[in-house]
Design an enzyme around this catalytic site. Sequence first.
Site, mmCIF file in Angstrom:
data_model
loop_
_atom_site.group_PDB
_atom_site.id
_atom_site.type_symbol
_atom_site.label_atom_id
_atom_site.label_comp_id
_atom_site.label_asym_id
_atom_site.label_seq_id
_atom_site.Cartn_x
_atom_site.Cartn_y
_atom_site.Cartn_z
ATOM 1 C CG MET A 233 -2.086 -0.996 1.079
ATOM 2 S SD MET A 233 -3.377 -0.784 2.345
ATOM 3 C CE MET A 233 -2.506 -1.343 3.817
ATOM 4 C CG HIS A 234 3.692 2.429 3.104
ATOM 5 N ND1 HIS A 234 4.599 2.393 4.133
ATOM 6 C CD2 HIS A 234 2.525 2.799 3.666
ATOM 7 C CE1 HIS A 234 4.007 2.710 5.267
ATOM 8 N NE2 HIS A 234 2.746 2.955 5.008
#
Length: 253
Positions: A233-234
Amino acid sequence: MTDVVTVTEPRPGVAQITMADQENKNTFTGDLLAGLGRAFTRVQADERYKAVILTGYGSFFCSGGTREVLLDIHAGESTFQAKDEGTPNAYSLPLECPIPVISAMQGHAIGGGLSMGLFADFVILSRESIYTANFMKYGFTPGFGSTRVFPAKLGLALAQEFLLTGRTFRGAELAERGVPYPVRPRKDVLAAALELAESLAEKPRRSLVLLKEHLVRELREQLPAVIEQELAMHEVTFHQPEVKELLLSRYGA
């Protein structure tokens, strides 16, 4: 130990790890991370200890990542994971410690600092202090295992409010919300932790180790996959231009 992390023995069989980087308000600087790693290694190797108290100084427990590190992550030069393979990640040290850990969060706990505190086996909060998972305040999704430990320790509804909104809670408000942990005046948090640690220290160490291993096995097993998902997600959220702007304008505000 580094100067910013110390280990003492306030009671027989009880280790107290104190974070006191007053210059940096207990953010995850290199000195603090190294000190935490050495402190937990030392405590785990000493079979006299049956319980650990993790605490901060004054009005700060742990403030999470530094702005410099967060900007490095935005630039693709780092992640919230330890750089060297085999080096422990500070946020999960309470979970990996074989003996019970009490987070005496007498002060503010922010972002990864709050995640680290919640990875302990017992948590004691302060009525006056602020607690926030402020990742989304800066526009990136949460890390440090928070997407797993917050629902596990706080319940899904409160975890979603923490993580999705990035809002700040006072300990007194969390007590009203029914948080499943003691919430004490700041001056009483450490005393409550010591009382709890003394009760643990009355038990055989081997029994404590085996029971903790049983109780946290599922969380330990799930954490690596959760971290992979958070890092993925980062890769999507951290490199947005708005994130840098928010870190430069809002960090520390």
